[in-house]
Design an enzyme around this catalytic site. Structure first.
Site, PDB file in Angstrom:
ATOM      1  N   HIS A 199      42.797   6.050  53.755  1.00 48.59           N
ATOM      2  CA  HIS A 199      42.034   6.903  54.670  1.00 48.59           C
ATOM      3  C   HIS A 199      40.592   7.002  54.183  1.00 48.59           C
ATOM      4  O   HIS A 199      40.357   7.176  52.979  1.00 48.59           O
ATOM      5  CB  HIS A 199      42.678   8.288  54.744  1.00 48.59           C
ATOM      6  N   LEU A 243      52.766   8.660  63.456  1.00 52.42           N
ATOM      7  CA  LEU A 243      54.171   8.257  63.390  1.00 52.42           C
ATOM      8  C   LEU A 243      55.059   9.500  63.384  1.00 52.42           C
ATOM      9  O   LEU A 243      54.679  10.544  62.857  1.00 52.42           O
ATOM     10  CB  LEU A 243      54.395   7.418  62.131  1.00 52.42           C
TER      11      LEU A 243
END
Ligand code: GAR
Length: 197
Positions: A106, A90
């Site tokens: 993650h 992003l």
């Protein structure tokens, strides 16, 4: 209470874990994916949550792709963003639109093994322990103030699929707890500090 959008590129098992928690499900205004075939889209629609595809290839660059995502999130009335296996980077402008209000999960103990191949990289590096990180997102990839980390041992004979499956078991337990706290206002970011309560 903070309404959220969930961004997912893949099968959506983390989204499924979030949808299974009523207090989280009720705050999800929109599920967004960059991949038309993402399992997450069907999961969302099956749960009565709006789902939308925004393709990277329909945009000239990451900046305009990120703006389209941010616009859709705001139009849906969401103030927070939860990344659940979203595999696109992003733009800084996207992060600035939702300051301190973007969470990511993650499959490694960050800062070790950022990026899209975290599980494979841990195996290639021969580490004995890897794990799961939940963090607030800043302008860098897989980076930002850490909310929680949990270790997962690497077993002899593990391949990417067996190791990732054990990591996901932890993810599915940890992420709904964290997102539940976030949507209820019990977890927030002040500057660089993670605040509970
Ligand atoms: C999860 O393991 C998540 O941690 C990882 O993608 C997987 C998505 O699985 N995210 C990243 O690697 C982000 N850099 P799912 O689609 O089954 O939820």
């Amino acid at each position: 209470m903070i309404d959220i959008a969930v961004l997912a590129s893949g099968t959506g098992t983390n989204l499924a874990a979030l949808l299974a928690r009523p207090e989280v499900r009720d705050r999800i205004r929109l599920v967004l994916s960059d991949r038309p075939g993402a399992g997450a889209l069907d999961l969302a629609r099956g749960a009565g949550v709006d789902a939308k595809v925004i393709r990277f290839s329909d945009h000239p660059d990451r900046s305009s792709f990120s703006i389209a995502l941010a616009d859709a999130i705001e139009e849906a009335g969401a103030k927070g963003v939860v990344l659940a296996g979203f595999m696109r980077i992003l733009s800084p402008a996207f992060v600035a639109r939702f300051p301190g209000r973007i969470l990511n999960i993650h499959p490694s103990l960050l800062p070790a093994f950022p990026g899209a191949r975290a599980v494979e990289s841990a195996l290639e590096a021969g580490v004995a322990v890897t794990g799961v990180t939940v963090h607030f997102v800043d302008e860098e990839v897989d980076h930002g103030p850490i909310v929680v980390q949990e270790e997962v041992p690497v077993l002899s004979g593990d391949d990417p699929s067996t190791l990732h499956a054990r990591i996901k078991e932890v993810e599915h337990r940890v992420y709904p707890e964290i997102v539940s706290a976030f949507v209820s206002g019990r977890l927030r970011l002040e500057g660089e500090r993670v605040i509970w309560g």
